[in-house]
Design an enzyme around this catalytic site. Structure first.
Site, PDB file in Angstrom:
ATOM      1  CG  ASN A   1      -2.043   1.029   1.152  1.00 52.04           C
ATOM      2  OD1 ASN A   1      -3.046   0.849   1.446  1.00 52.04           O
ATOM      3  ND2 ASN A   1      -1.248   1.732   2.017  1.00 52.04           N
ATOM      4  CD  GLU A   2      -1.827   5.675  -0.034  1.00 50.53           C
ATOM      5  OE1 GLU A   2      -0.606   6.368   1.071  1.00 50.53           O
ATOM      6  OE2 GLU A   2      -1.921   6.843  -1.005  1.00 50.53           O
TER       7      GLU A   2
ATOM      8  CD  GLU B   1      -6.276   4.385   0.189  1.00 62.70           C
ATOM      9  OE1 GLU B   1      -6.492   5.525   0.495  1.00 62.70           O
ATOM     10  OE2 GLU B   1      -5.732   3.504  -0.091  1.00 62.70           O
TER      11      GLU B   1
HETATM   12  C1  GAL Z   1      -3.451   6.643   2.145  1.00 64.30           C
HETATM   13  C2  GAL Z   1      -3.562   5.188   2.326  1.00 64.30           C
HETATM   14  C3  GAL Z   1      -4.831   4.747   3.237  1.00 64.30           C
HETATM   15  C4  GAL Z   1      -6.083   5.701   4.320  1.00 64.30           C
HETATM   16  C5  GAL Z   1      -6.209   6.493   3.735  1.00 64.30           C
HETATM   17  C6  GAL Z   1      -6.245   8.354   4.569  1.00 64.30           C
HETATM   18  O1  GAL Z   1      -3.195   7.968   2.151  1.00 64.30           O
HETATM   19  O2  GAL Z   1      -3.589   4.339   1.522  1.00 64.30           O
HETATM   20  O3  GAL Z   1      -5.152   3.582   3.788  1.00 64.30           O
HETATM   21  O4  GAL Z   1      -4.554   5.843   4.905  1.00 64.30           O
HETATM   22  O5  GAL Z   1      -4.808   7.644   2.908  1.00 64.30           O
HETATM   23  O6  GAL Z   1      -6.897   9.143   3.713  1.00 64.30           O
END
Ligand code: GAL
Length: 640
Positions: free
Chosen positions: A141-142, A322
């Site tokens: 993840n990221e 996301e």
């Molecule tokens: C992203 C991350 C997610 C969550 C989200 C909150 O950077 O992938 O897991 O933390 O931000 O905005």
């Protein structure tokens, strides 16, 4: 292609009794994709080699039973506590030489062999179990989230020494490449090389550049191991979710192992957290986001999505994994979006070619770090304000004709290697490579142009009418040949082609553009108090280069110094233009290239696909343009 919506879901956060209703409600809202699993390691492998797969099997069945398509994330961004007991030396170290502790996430070092192997093992177990059940994969993840791609750990040091031995073959060659005769920095052995932190004053910029290249390669390697493991058991596409404004590793290189790229789009968080715009701009766009920031990354990741198949850029496969649905928790201020923006952001992604947009997250969690982060649902399970807008997008997707793929006449070269170089050697507080490229992008967009973002090492650049290449570290013959053969007008600079690949000054002095008799004799970084007005309007700020040679002067400073020279396809810009001068230059060159431009009011933006023109109003007020009124948050499209 029909565009799709989805959501990120954490079944492990909610009682089992809620899952069926959640899944049914997602499907009824018009969502088709659901991402799960990426942080659930401690509940799957509860102790080393002790597994509890039952709940995840069940969750996959429930979601698929409701007709949803599942993206399974490998859980390597959150190694459980027992992992640290097993590998006490797996932690990433910060630049101050301190290990980064357990208790949040991403606490691993990319160079730790043991942890990389744990990543392969768990990815393989996931893929064996769900390989023919799930519809897509997400690795980790990221990468780099929370500054984690660059680690100064003991494991990184050993791996860096090996990387240097591979690249330079002998300590002598390394010493020559880096110029280590300076300050007696010569190495007799690769084992003597430290990481470039904790030095008394600046480390050698060539050492820093090498370390940045190494760090990027470590991310690529970590990701590749998981992709290979998954591919042994599954044909479902593999995706990673990149972030915004990240130059810590080469996203094109990581993308070469992915089937689809994606990124996580948080327009309001990014505006507050990682935007250099002036305060009045931030005030105006606080609830809508920077009108160009999302578009820049959509275009960047579309290109990344074309790397693996070597596809045309317009066909690059990419998603928004996301999407901000309401206030986030992590920026210095976390305002709520203006009504309409949750819908607008999704349509903007589709207009740039996204296959899918997933909202983060389904339901706001009442516990832990992100309890203040909105979801499509509130913690009490009532719908949150974003829900209606997501449903509206889902209905519109159903009702609409296909939007076609992206189309651009203009390209901007964006190169991670150059970012590392100028981060290692800014030579002035304001020289930020991302910012330089981004300001160019913004000026092109403000002129109503649709843009492709391209890597610096393409074999050919044909199909474009105008290509901008600010800040390119080095220009070799192959690159110049590809650019000059493209048929486009190529605007290089500032700070392009002045250095070797190892960050020493080129002699003869660059940029050495074919047919352009111009050399940069010396450069200056300019404090805000010292802009240099241009004879034809606007000014240079932040950075200026003094030119000599007989090339035709295309722009000059008010004091008579050449500021832009060129001939044939190549022009060289010898300074960083402030926005007015940049807008003037873009209009001038676009006209010469036969491109139609607009003078869009601040906040209004367009994006063309091969079938439609989309209009977006990011301004907090209604805007009138060419006889049409755009309400705040308006999205309009018309067939081309
Ligand atoms: C992203 C991350 C997610 C969550 C989200 C909150 O950077 O992938 O897991 O933390 O931000 O905005």
């Amino acid at each position: 292609m029909k565009r799709a919506l989805g959501v990120c879901y954490y079944p492990e956060h909610w009682p089992r009794e809620m899952w069926e209703a959640d899944a049914a409600e997602m499907a009824a809202a018009g969502l088709t994709w659901v991402r799960i699993g990426e942080f659930a390691w401690s509940r799957i492998e509860t102790a080393p080699d002790v597994f509890d797969w039952g709940w995840l099997d069940d969750a996959v069945d429930v979601l698929k039973g409701a007709g949803l398509k599942v993206i399974m994330g490998t859980p390597t961004a959150t190694p459980p506590r027992w992992m640290l007991t097993k590998h006490p030396d797996m932690l990433a170290y910060d630049a101050e030489g301190r290990p980064r502790g357990f208790g949040s996430r991403r606490h691993y070092c990319f160079s730790h062999d043991g942890y990389r192997e744990e990543g392969r093992r768990i990815a393989e177990l996931f893929a064996e179990r769900y390989g023919d059940k799930v519809n897509a994969w997400q690795t980790d993840n990221e990468y780099e989230c929370h500054d984690t791609a660059i680690s100064y750990s003991p494991a990184a040091k050993v791996a860096f020494q090996e990387w240097c031995a591979q690249r330079y073959q002998s300590p002598d060659a390394l010493n020559r490449a880096w110029g280590n005769v300076f300050w007696s920095m010569d190495y007799a052995d690769f084992d003597d090389i430290d990481l470039p932190n904790l030095t008394v004053t600046d480390p050698n910029p060539a050492h820093v550049l090498a370390f940045r290249r190494f760090s990027s390669d470590q991310v690529v390697r970590f990701n590749r191991v998981q992709c290979d493991a998954i591919r042994r058991h599954s044909e479902a596409p593999i995706i990673h979710n990149f972030m915004g404004r990240i130059t810590a590793f080469d996203h094109y290189d990581v993308s070469a192992d992915l089937d689809v790229t994606s990124w996580d789009s948080y327009p309001l968080g990014f505006l507050m957290d990682r935007n250099d715009a002036p305060e009045d701009f931030k005030t105006a766009f606080a609830r809508q986001g920077d009108p160009d920031f999302q578009a820049f990354h959509h275009d960047l990741y579309r290109t990344c999505g074309a790397v693996r198949e070597d596809a045309a850029i317009k066909d690059g496969r990419w998603w928004v994994m996301e999407q901000q649905p309401g206030p986030v928790n992590w920026a210095p201020w976390n305002p709520a979006p203006l009504p309409g923006m949750v819908r607008l952001w999704a349509w903007e992604a589709f207009a740039h070619g996204a296959e899918a947009v997933l909202y983060f997250r389904w339901r706001q969690a009442p516990f832990a770090q992100e309890q203040q982060h909105a979801g499509l649902k509130r913690p009490d399970n009532a719908p949150a304000p974003g829900m209606d807008e997501a449903k509206a997008v889902a209905r519109e997707i159903e009702a609409l004709p296909e939007v076609g793929t992206a189309r651009s006449d203009v390209a901007l070269i964006f190169d991670y290697d150059s970012a590392y170089a100028w981060e290692a050697q800014p030579q002035g507080r304001d020289f930020d490579y991302f910012h330089l490229a981004y300001e160019t992008y913004r000026a092109l967009r403000a002129a109503g142009l649709s843009i492709d973002i391209l890597p610096a090492d393409r074999q050919e650049y044909s199909g474009y009418k105008m290509i901008f290449a600010p800040g390119l570290l080095s220009l070799d013959d192959a690159r110049l040949k590809a650019l000059s053969g493209s048929g486009a007008m190529v605007i290089m600079g500032p700070r392009a082609g002045l250095k070797t690949d190892e960050l020493s000054i080129n002699v003869p002095l660059g940029p050495s553009l074919p047919g352009v008799d111009a050399a940069v004799t010396h450069t200056e970084s300019l404090p805000p108090s010292h802009p240099m007005p241009l004879a034809d309007g606007g000014a240079i700020w932040k950075w200026f280069e003094h030119l000599e040679g007989g090339a035709e002067v295309l722009e000059a400073t008010a004091a008579g110094l050449p500021a832009m020279v060129g001939s044939g396809p190549f022009s060289y810009l010898a300074g960083w233009l402030e926005p007015d001068a940049l807008a003037r230059l873009v209009a001038k060159y676009a006209a010469a290239a036969g491109l139609e431009t607009l003078v869009l009011p601040e906040g209004l933006r367009v994006r063309d696909t091969d079938t439609h023109r989309f209009w977006f109003n990011y301004a907090p007020v209604a805007l009138e343009f060419e006889g049409r009124v755009f309400e705040p948050g308006a999205v309009l499209w018309e067939a081309l």
